[in-house]
Structures are given as C-alpha cells and as structure tokens.
Design an enzyme around this catalytic site. Structure first.
Site: not given
Ligand code: BES
Ligand code: ZN
Ligand code: MN
Length: 489
Positions: A254, A336, A340, A277, A338, A266, A259
């Site tokens: 990825k 968010d 996947r 990310d 994204e 966010k 992000d």
């Molecule tokens: N890049 C983030 C995950 C992440 C969070 C990486 C903290 C490093 C530190 C990912 O894209 C994301 O935003 N995931 C969301 C998923 C949710 C919307 C289902 C999350 O973890 O909140």
């Molecule tokens: Zn992300």
């Molecule tokens: Mn995200």
C-alpha cells in the site's frame, strides 16, 4: 539517500589498540574470561576491566548489555565499553549489542575488539542499523561520523558474512527514508522515480500510469486517487535471480503517499502522521533493493500502488459504488478506508499477470491493529498455515514482532452491502480483521497469501533496539530471511 555507516574489518593488532581514540568496545562472555585484545585493554587501564568483570555489576548484566568504564588510564579514549556477550551469540543478541554501542557513539571513532567472537558481523550490522539518521531536511551541515573499525582474529570471514548484511542495511535504509519523507517531497511521481532509479541495480522496473490503469480496469485504485493533483501509479519491480520459469513470490504494498481520509476527512490532530501511509510500499521497495544488492537466487516481483487520498471536487464520495478490476462492485461507505480499495486491484493484477507461487501484502491498513497490538507487533493474516508459520519463524529469528490474527466467514459477512457486492468497511468491532477479509476477497483460493497490517510498527515515536525513533524498516529483515529460507535455490 541515507547510506549505512562505513565499517572496516581488520586483523586484531594489539599494538594498534594503544593508539585508539574515541571509544573502545570489548566483548566478555559469562565466564568472564578476557581474550588477548581485552587483556591488552585491561593492562592499559591498569586492571579496571578485570576488576569490573569480577564485580557484582558484571554479574547483573544480561547478554547484549553494555557498561561504560569512563576515564580509562593510559588510553586516550572517552570510554571503554564492556559488552557482555557469549562467544556464539544469537544474531538478534549480537545485533542489539552492536546497536547499543552505536547509541553511545558521539561522533568520534569506535574500535570494536571482536576477537574470535562468532557474532562479529551481526555486531557490525546492529551498529549500522542503529547509527541511521534522517537529516535530509535539516539546514545544519550533517556531522561527519567517526571511523568504525572491527578487529577480529579472522577478519576475512567476518567481512564475507557482513557483505549480504550491508545489502540488507541499504534495503532497510531505503525503506526508512521513504517512510520518513514528507508528502510534499515524496509525491507519487517522486516515489516512482526513486524506484525507477533502481534499474541500475539490475531490477526491471515498470511504471503503469493512469491511462494504463484505466485500461486494466483498476477502478477502485483510481477512485482513491481521483481527488489528488498527483497522478496514481502502479510500479512493478522484478528481480529474476531464480530459475527461469519458476513462479515468483509476489510482494504487494500500500503506497498512499498521504491519507487525509478524503471526503470522510480525518481530524486535524495527528493527521501529519499520515505521511507514513506508504509504509507497505516502502517495505516492498526496500526488500527489492536488498535482493538486487545481494543478488538473491530467487524470483520476486514487487508491486506498489501509489496514490494520494485527498478531498476535492473530483474526489470520490461516501456512497459511491465502484467496480474493481476483478469485477465485483464496492459501496464506498467511508473514503478513509482507502488502502483496501488500492490493494484490491493490485492484488488481483499481481495474480492475473504473474500467477505467483505465494503473495504477501504489507499495508498501514487500520488504526484498529494499533489498538489491538500496540507498536510492538504487526498483525499477520493468512490463508496458509505452512507459509504463515515460516513467516512467523523468520520474524522471531530477526526479532521483528509479528502476531497472527484470525480470519473467518463471520467477519466476512460484516462486509455485506445493500446496494453492491460488498461495502468497504465492516464496522468498528474487529476492524483489522474485516479489512483483511476485504483483501481476501481478491485473493484466489489456491494462492498462499499473507497480509501484514503494519500500521503500528512502520513508524514509532520511541526508539527501538535497532532504530532511532521514526521509521523502523520493520519487515525488510524478516521478508529477506523468508525468501532466503524458502524461495532461494
Ligand atoms: N491509513 C489508515 C490507517 C492508519 C491509522 C495507519 C493510524 C497508521 C496509523 C487507514 O487508511 C484508515 O484510515 N483506516 C481507517 C479505517 C476505517 C475508516 C474503517 C481507520 O483505521 O480508522
Ligand atoms: Zn490509509
Ligand atoms: Mn484512511
């Protein structure tokens, strides 16, 4: 690019010890016996070393621990560092000892008196890994590090063992640099250019641009990047060091260079952390670099999906329904989630084009994995016990934390959508697992696969044994070892 600190290897020369400057390190096993070089140091400091080794303070030290003896008489050095280390230390202990010495280095020279210690190469490797710094954006002239010399009874053997480790250190540093770079510097274009430059090392590097991705039908990947000024890309790196027609191992990363969350934006606090990310893509890139540098006898293909997730008039919206390259439709509940969407298309493409013998993806995929495992273990998900156990064994040997998590139909059902074949989120409960389930929908049943959720380990706010705070390079060592153990002739 940060280059590993230069470390030279020479035969033990007792007279040269007298003239040492900076710091001198000696290695003493639990028997407390001093080897010839340690005895020479002991004599120069009027027995202070043997007095220390006979004291309860030495008794209390664990393997790999270091104690500094300051103000040594008759030696023009800052300190003599006493390392407690058995003659045949495990690689992880030897590396940690080397890293502890690197931490003590304050700019002067360092002389490591390894004698006949079997861990000398790993000591040097740990030293190099811990001496990493990322000063690319500091205006002050970088301080020139001192000279690091290892004296050993068989220096050629040590240097030979240290060769492939130097390749690995360069791979780790490549990964760390990418993770540490901010998103205004490391754009998708810049990332791709850094990968293209690896053609010099003998890697085949191919860059798929948006037009190519459109033709291939990578719609969910493109949807993530459509709110950004930076063009989305997929970069394919191939190292063909194995048998001619042997199916490759595929590594998929990825690479979200930033992000914001997109329209499901966010919160401001901590958003700057999302420069990391692209950590999965960085590990894939670092492994490919190490394989090329050490001329690995394996076929490995690395694929990274490079996109930026931004909110904009053209950005995808919550509620959009997008068709993947595989042909399934996805209801985008949360923009968010994204990573996947990016991986779904790259995983599918990797299998369609390369029919890999196995596939491993790495992604900073979920915050939930940090809630579950903290910053000490990556989440490991797999459809193949044999491959997974080999991975966990490699991680244990390399001292990189990895913990297996479950998969199952109950979790998969949480992705059911009213309007499309699936939605891109499964709710808060088991968030890392439903993310993995989403990915598994794009993995063919007969393809052994591991998904590594590295959100907690790619970058950390406290130093680790082998890295200063910041990017760790987690995974490069483990994947290289897995390749060496399982995929090399
Ligand atoms: N890049 C983030 C995950 C992440 C969070 C990486 C903290 C490093 C530190 C990912 O894209 C994301 O935003 N995931 C969301 C998923 C949710 C919307 C289902 C999350 O973890 O909140
Ligand atoms: Zn992300
Ligand atoms: Mn995200």
């Amino acid at each position: 690019m940060s280059t590993p600190i230069a470390i030279s290897f020479a035969e033990t020369d007792l007279d040269a010890i007298d003239a040492a400057t900076g710091r001198v390190a000696v290695f003493v096993g639990e028997d407390g016996k001093l080897d010839p070089s340690a005895r020479r140091v002991n004599k120069l400091i009027r027995g202070a070393l043997s007095r220390f080794v006979e004291s309860p303070a030495f008794e209390k030290m664990s393997p790999g621990d270091v104690t500094s003896l300051a103000y040594p008489a008759q030696l023009d050095v800052e300190a003599v560092d006493v390392v407690r280390l058995e003659k045949r230390p495990g690689a992880d202990v030897a590396r940690k000892a080397g890293a502890a010495l690197a931490k003590l280095m304050k700019g002067g020279d360092v002389l490591l008196l390894a004698g006949s210690n079997a861990g000398a190469a790993d000591i040097a490797f740990g030293f190099a890994l811990r001496a990493y710094t990322f000063d690319a954006h500091k205006s002050a002239e970088p301080t020139v590090p001192g000279k690091v010399r290892v004296m050993a009874t068989k220096p050629e053997e040590v240097a030979a063992a240290a060769g492939p480790m130097a390749a690995l250190a360069e791979g780790v540093f490549f990964t760390r640099d990418l993770v540490n770079e901010p998103a205004n510097i490391l754009t998708t274009d810049d990332f791709a250019a850094r990968l293209a430059a690896m053609q010099e090392l003998g890697l085949e590097v191919e860059i798929l641009e948006e037009e190519d991705l459109r033709k291939l039908g990578m719609r969910t990947l493109l949807a993530v990047g459509q709110g950004s000024e930076s063009p989305s890309k997929v970069v394919v790196m191939r190292w063909n060091g194995g048998e001619k027609d042997a199916a490759p191992l595929a590594l998929v990363g990825k690479g979200v260079v930033f992000d914001t969350g997109g329209i499901s934006i966010k919160p401001a606090a901590g958003m700057e952390e999302m420069t990391m990310d692209m950590g999965g893509a960085a590990v894939v890139s670092g492994v490919m670099r190490a394989l090329a540098l050490r001329k690995a006898k394996a076929n490995v293909v690395g694929l990274v999906g490079l996109v930026e997730n931004m909110p904009d008039g053209k950005a995808q919206r919550p509620g959009d329904i997008v068709k993947t390259m595989k042909g399934d439709t996805v209801e985008v509940i949360n923009t968010d989630a994204e990573g996947r969407l990016v991986l779904a298309d790259v995983l599918w493409y990797a299998q369609e084009r390369f029919a890999p013998a196995a596939m491993i993806d790495l992604a900073t995929l979920t915050g939930a994995i940090i809630i579950g495992l903290g910053n000490y273990n990556s989440g490991v998900f797999s459809n193949d016990d044999d491959l997974c156990n080999a991975f966990l064994a490699a991680a244990a040997k390399e001292g990189e934390g990895a913990w297996r998590m479950p998969l199952g139909d109950a979790y998969d059902r949480l992705l059911k959508s009213q309007l499309a074949d699936m939605k891109n989120v499964g709710g808060r409960a088991g968030g890392s697992i439903t993310a993995a389930q989403f990915l598994q929908r794009f993995v063919k049943d007969d393809c052994p696969w591991i998904h590594l959720d590295i959100a907690g380990v790619a970058r950390v706010s406290e130093e680790t044994a082998l890295a200063p705070k910041g990017a760790t390079g987690w995974g490069v060592l483990t994947l290289d070892r897995l390749i060496a153990d399982r995929f090399e002739a």
